[in-house]
Design a protein around this motif. Structure first.
Motif, PDB file in Angstrom:
ATOM      1  N   GLN A  73       0.824  -1.202   0.000  1.00 43.25           N
ATOM      2  CA  GLN A  73       0.000   0.000   0.000  1.00 43.25           C
ATOM      3  C   GLN A  73       0.863   1.259   0.000  1.00 43.25           C
ATOM      4  O   GLN A  73       0.542   2.246  -0.653  1.00 43.25           O
ATOM      5  N   CYS A  98      -6.374  -3.655   9.852  1.00 43.89           N
ATOM      6  CA  CYS A  98      -6.679  -3.755   8.422  1.00 43.89           C
ATOM      7  C   CYS A  98      -8.044  -3.148   8.109  1.00 43.89           C
ATOM      8  O   CYS A  98      -8.232  -2.483   7.081  1.00 43.89           O
ATOM      9  N   TYR A  99      -8.999  -3.370   9.007  1.00 47.53           N
ATOM     10  CA  TYR A  99     -10.346  -2.828   8.789  1.00 47.53           C
ATOM     11  C   TYR A  99     -10.330  -1.303   8.879  1.00 47.53           C
ATOM     12  O   TYR A  99     -11.027  -0.619   8.132  1.00 47.53           O
ATOM     13  N   TYR A 113      -9.126   0.056   5.747  1.00 45.80           N
ATOM     14  CA  TYR A 113     -10.211  -0.001   4.757  1.00 45.80           C
ATOM     15  C   TYR A 113     -11.169   1.173   4.953  1.00 45.80           C
ATOM     16  O   TYR A 113     -11.591   1.828   3.985  1.00 45.80           O
ATOM     17  N   GLU A 134      -8.198  -1.449  -0.667  1.00 43.52           N
ATOM     18  CA  GLU A 134      -9.243  -1.564  -1.685  1.00 43.52           C
ATOM     19  C   GLU A 134     -10.335  -2.528  -1.262  1.00 43.52           C
ATOM     20  O   GLU A 134     -11.508  -2.307  -1.541  1.00 43.52           O
ATOM     21  N   LYS A 135      -9.976  -3.607  -0.580  1.00 34.72           N
ATOM     22  CA  LYS A 135     -10.938  -4.643  -0.264  1.00 34.72           C
ATOM     23  C   LYS A 135     -11.256  -4.651   1.223  1.00 34.72           C
ATOM     24  O   LYS A 135     -10.402  -4.374   2.062  1.00 34.72           O
ATOM     25  N   ASN A 136     -12.484  -5.019   1.518  1.00 34.75           N
ATOM     26  CA  ASN A 136     -12.905  -5.188   2.901  1.00 34.75           C
ATOM     27  C   ASN A 136     -12.272  -6.468   3.435  1.00 34.75           C
ATOM     28  O   ASN A 136     -12.555  -7.564   2.926  1.00 34.75           O
ATOM     29  N   PRO A 137     -11.415  -6.389   4.455  1.00 37.77           N
ATOM     30  CA  PRO A 137     -10.732  -7.597   4.942  1.00 37.77           C
ATOM     31  C   PRO A 137     -11.685  -8.642   5.493  1.00 37.77           C
ATOM     32  O   PRO A 137     -11.339  -9.819   5.543  1.00 37.77           O
ATOM     33  N   LYS A 153     -14.186  -9.944   4.201  1.00 42.73           N
ATOM     34  CA  LYS A 153     -14.640 -10.891   3.180  1.00 42.73           C
ATOM     35  C   LYS A 153     -13.635 -12.027   2.961  1.00 42.73           C
ATOM     36  O   LYS A 153     -14.022 -13.106   2.512  1.00 42.73           O
ATOM     37  N   THR A 154     -12.381 -11.776   3.220  1.00 46.81           N
ATOM     38  CA  THR A 154     -11.368 -12.807   2.955  1.00 46.81           C
ATOM     39  C   THR A 154     -10.631 -13.254   4.209  1.00 46.81           C
ATOM     40  O   THR A 154      -9.716 -14.073   4.137  1.00 46.81           O
ATOM     41  N   TRP A 155     -11.013 -12.707   5.344  1.00 46.46           N
ATOM     42  CA  TRP A 155     -10.232 -12.954   6.557  1.00 46.46           C
ATOM     43  C   TRP A 155     -10.268 -14.419   6.983  1.00 46.46           C
ATOM     44  O   TRP A 155      -9.251 -14.990   7.365  1.00 46.46           O
TER      45      TRP A 155
END
Length: 974
Positions: A735, A883-884, A887, A893-896, A898-900
């Motif tokens: 980032q 991380c959130y 965001y 770019e991505k909401n953590p 969703k992939t956490w």
């Protein structure tokens, strides 16, 4: 006194009573001027003299001595004391008969004359005598007595010495003490006579002479000593002979026992052998303690407890004395005596458990775990004695106590409530003090307390290691109160609350909002105890529901409390680093290392500053191998004082580093100290499994790749853990590169955060403020280069995303620990193993040491994933929050969320578990490697089962925290 006389030429002669000799003319009185005394008296005329004056000499008859003030004073003293008195010492009496007294010292004595022999007779006259001192000492000792020296000391200032030998007395000195100085401490002293002492007091001191002492010298002690020595030597010889005979007999017994043991081993397995031996020992103990089991009921119970307390006070082992109730052995013996037990209908029991202890202890050394438990429970024991509460036992980290037995008391509930409240407060005090010694998160440990009142069966459970135990439903309910309680609160049952209310303590009782569900009990209405305390820092009180507790978890911590905690943690870090430095300084002293010139070191320091003028950055300094010398010292073995200046600079440096950490959720100073704690734990666990603690230094050095033999390596690893995330911005390197951050450009978009952290911390260390600290870290060019290289490699190892660094580490791992591996650069096994055998072994050892240190740092950076589930969950949530937050701030770019869940599973499978296996495969971390691998697998499984639910909870908490922060900001603005 003054007597007016004249010589043959008519010159007046003055006689001085203080000197007792005539005037400077030395003339003898020839005439006396007899005149009528003009005074009215009193008068003291000389009536008679003995012996009479010489023929042709004037007589002093009828001279009035009262005209002399000296005589008047003496007469007055005699009048009062009714005793004789010494007036003065005379060395000459020329006024009377100078030809016969030239070599004599004399004393003037004034003696009263009484008119009768009655006790209160009146004094009617005086005898005025001139007595030679020699007269007093002659004929005092028997003939043949060795000589002694007698020293007479007058308060009028005159000292003289006589030597007494038999009947004779010889003047040795008039005016000084001339006794032999060798005998100054051998004397007898006392007053000379029972005379009036108001004018001149005489003290007599008797000293031995050389000839006197010679009479008592003997060689008998030498003869006695020789006899004693001969006896001692003979006794020693006898004991030696006896010892030889005993050793010969012991050898025969050992040989017999060895043969018997071999025979028994062939008949029984080892486990059975051990049990057989234990049964035999217990049988012997049963015989010795048979008399102990002769009471039952309350009397027997009280006797057991009193004896137990007495034994504990004397350092005895209660278990050893009470073990095995059996009188005759076995179960039959146990039935032969009545059990010691009774029912106590009115008691209050407390269960106190340390919330978070299991997770906390997973990150500590065993010694640290026991330091905490001993520190906390020792304080509880003191409170129990003061409150007259009986401590039952400690099971794990749970403290069990009871009030109301063995001596019943009506206020048992009130006393136990006060005791529990004291324990909760003492827990806070102890953890704050111990955090400096035990490290981060110690103050986050809280006491969860449960109380319940009711009847309980108490008794001694006999058998192996007999113990005092409580049984019954009251114990079970108390356990439910504790397990369903809230940390830092005292949770009580309805029965306990009723007793407190009945005792007038209704203000202490606060109803719990939600009911609890207890196993075997169903839903229960419970309460909390709240005792107002102005000095307490626990701000929560009143009813607490689970939702309320969750809300409290997201409330921001008080700034002052955070600062205090940071200072305590920083102080712990200072002590960890100072311990390594003290060993380093001691090592230099033992090895007699001569420091390099100051100018040379300063030049190296100046060259190491992060100017980047040549286009190179920190990552370019990463080395494949780092040579570690063998100092044969492990941190803590030998220590040398650092000096106040160096310690103060170290403390200032750590606190400055702490202030340079940003207030991120994860990459903050707390995380740095968590990594420090893990590094310190792993370093202390580096052992040689096949070698004991006293193993030869060279062998231990080789087995552990030299890591344990260099305190500088230890310090460098801890230092790297402390600084590795300084000034971290809360977003990943990718980032920063994407945003075009200045530091990304400066470091060529590679390991941006890690290189920035290193440069900031290193440049800070090079400041003049830390001159003394640097001297303790390194004193030679070799130490300076090794320290910097270790820190560079360690900090760069925390970048687990950079592909080049990752590939380099993997290649070196296989090169070091896989004989069949080949490097990606095409270097074959043959080229790597060229050279002599010793050279190959040394290169391999150095390579292993370097890669193990890097993997140690990597494992510590993510240590929370290989520790207790609660530790993992807490730090995982903090990382998610970071991380959130990025965001929410538009820096991701991505909401953590969703992939956490899947990301963590992949993180475990492809990084954490393989890393834990490497720690185990390198073979130097002992049981810690098994512990880390086991926790990693358990956490991975737990996350797979509960991870999705936890992600939803973390999102909810993150939003709640975000709202709380926004409200706080609005409140500050408005």
């Amino acid at each position: 006194w003054v007597v007016q006389v004249f010589d043959e030429d008519g010159n007046e002669i003055i006689y001085d009573a203080e000197k007792c000799y005539s005037n400077e003319h030395g003339a003898v009185a020839e005439a006396v001027n007899v005149q009528e005394d003009p005074s009215n008296g009193p008068a003291a005329p000389i009536w008679t003299m003995s012996p009479p004056p010489p023929p042709g000499k004037p007589s002093q008859i009828n001279f009035n001595l009262q005209r002399s003030s000296f005589f008047a004073t003496s007469a007055e003293t005699v009048q009062k004391s009714r005793k004789s008195t010494f007036i003065d010492v005379c060395s000459d009496t020329k006024w009377y008969n100078p030809q016969s007294h030239e070599d004599t010292i004399e004393v003037l004595v004034l003696t009263p004359v009484f008119d009768s022999f009655e006790k209160d007779a009146a004094i009617v006259g005086h005898y005025f005598a001139i007595v030679p001192w020699k007269t007093f000492f002659e004929d005092e000792l028997p003939v043949g007595t060795p000589p002694v020296d007698v020293v007479m000391d007058s308060s009028c200032g005159h000292v003289f010495t006589f030597e007494l030998e038999g009947h004779n007395a010889t003047l040795l000195s008039d005016g000084s003490d001339v006794h032999p100085p060798d005998y100054d401490d051998v004397y007898v002293v006392g007053p000379f006579a029972d005379f009036a002492q108001e004018i001149c007091e005489y003290t007599l001191t008797v000293y031995p002479t050389v000839s006197y002492v010679d009479q008592f010298y003997t060689n008998n002690p030498k003869y006695y000593m020789a006899v004693v020595l001969a006896i001692f030597v003979a006794t020693c010889l006898a004991f030696l002979v006896f010892d030889c005979l005993i050793q010969r007999r012991q050898k025969a017994l050992v040989n017999t026992a060895r043969k018997q043991n071999a025979l028994v081993s062939s008949l029984f397995p080892k486990s059975i052998q051990k049990k057989l031996m234990e049964e035999m020992e217990e049988a012997e103990k049963d015989k010795a303690s048979k008399a102990k089991w002769n009471k039952s009921g309350t009397a027997g119970l009280r006797s057991f407890l009193n004896e137990d307390a007495l034994e504990n006070g004397k350092g005895g082992d209660n278990a050893s004395k009470a073990s095995g109730a059996s009188v005759d052995g076995g179960a039959d013996g146990a039935k032969a005596s009545k059990p010691i037990a009774d029912l106590f209908p009115e008691t209050t029991i407390m269960f106190a458990d340390i919330a978070g202890f299991t997770a906390w202890s997973s990150t500590r050394e065993p010694s640290q775990v026991f330091t905490l438990l001993e520190g906390v429970y020792h304080e509880f024991d003191l409170i129990a004695k003061r409150r007259r509460v009986f401590k039952v036992e400690v099971v794990g980290d749970c403290y069990v106590a009871v009030c109301g037995l063995p001596d019943p008391r009506a206020d048992h509930a009130v006393v136990m409530a006060k005791f529990a409240n004291d324990c909760v407060k003492k827990m806070h005090d102890v953890t704050r003090k111990l955090e400096v010694e035990l490290g981060p998160d110690t103050t986050e440990l809280n006491l969860r307390v449960g109380l319940h009142s009711g009847p309980v069966v108490a008794g001694v459970l006999r058998g192996d290691k007999s113990r005092f135990q409580l049984f019954g439903d009251t114990m079970n309910t108390t356990s439910r109160m504790e397990s369903n309680g809230v940390p830092n609160r005292i949770h009580i049952s309805q029965e306990c609350a009723d007793l407190l209310i009945a005792a007038g303590k209704e203000k202490w009782v606060v109803p719990r909002e939600d009911k609890i569900t207890a196993k075997g009990k169903g839903e229960l209405t419970t309460y909390f105890i709240h005792m107002p305390d102005r000095n307490a820092d626990d701000k929560s009180f009143g009813s607490l529901s689970r939702s309320d507790q969750e809300t409290l978890d997201v409330v921001l911590e008080d700034v002052q409390a955070v600062e205090e905690k940071r200072n305590r943690v920083a102080e712990w870090t200072v002590e960890v680093m100072a311990s390594a430095l003290r060993t380093m300084v001691a090592g230099r002293k033992i090895q007699k290392i001569t420091p390099d010139p100051v100018e040379k070191i300063e030049e190296l320091e100046q060259q190491s500053l992060s100017c980047h003028t040549d286009g190179k950055t920190v990552i370019d300094e990463v080395a494949e191998c780092i040579y570690l010398p063998n100092t044969a010292l492990k941190v803590g073995d030998e220590e040398e004082d650092l000096g106040e200046a160096a310690v103060e600079e170290l403390r200032n440096y750590v606190q400055t580093i702490a202030s340079l950490y940003n207030d991120n959720h994860f990459h903050n100073f707390d995380h740095a100290n968590h990594v420090v704690m893990s590094v310190n734990k792993l370093l202390s666990r580096i052992i040689a499994p096949d070698l004991d603690a006293d193993a030869e230094g060279k062998k231990l050095h080789d087995h552990t790749y030299g890591i344990t033999s260099d305190p500088l390596t230890w310090f460098a690893c801890v230092f790297s853990a402390l600084i590795h995330d300084v000034d971290h911005s809360g977003v990943p390197n990718a980032q920063l590169v994407k945003e075009g951050a200045p530091i990304a450009t400066l470091y060529n978009s590679k390991s941006v955060a890690e290189q920035n952290s290193f440069d900031i911390a290193w440049d800070l260390l090079m400041e003049p403020t830390y001159k003394n600290l640097r001297k303790t870290i390194y004193s030679t060019e070799a130490e300076f280069k090794r320290f910097r290289q270790l820190v560079v490699n360690s900090v760069m190892a925390t970048d687990i995303v950079d592909k080049d660094l990752k590939e380099l580490r993997n290649n070196r791992w296989y090169a070091a620990f896989n004989e069949d591996a080949q490097t990606t650069s095409g270097e074959s096994k043959t080229s790597r193993t060229s050279g002599s055998g010793s050279e190959i072994a040394e290169r391999t050892k150095v390579l292993k040491a370097t890669i193990v240190i890097e993997h140690l740092i990597q494992a510590s950076d993510v240590a929370h994933t290989m520790q207790h589930w609660h530790i993992y969950r807490r730090w995982n949530e903090r990382f998610f929050m970071e991380c959130y937050q990025a965001y929410l701030d538009g820096r991701a770019e991505k909401n953590p969320a969703k992939t956490w869940y899947k990301g963590e599973i992949g993180f475990f499978d492809f990084y954490i578990i393989p890393l834990a296996k490497k720690l185990k495969d390198c073979g130097v971390f002992g049981v810690s490697s098994d512990e880390y691998l086991s926790y990693a697998k358990q956490n991975r499984q737990e996350w797979e089962e509960r991870g999705e639910e936890m992600v939803r909870e973390m999102v909810k908490n993150a939003r709640r925290r975000d709202i709380a922060e926004r409200k706080r900001d609005l409140k500050k603005e408005g």
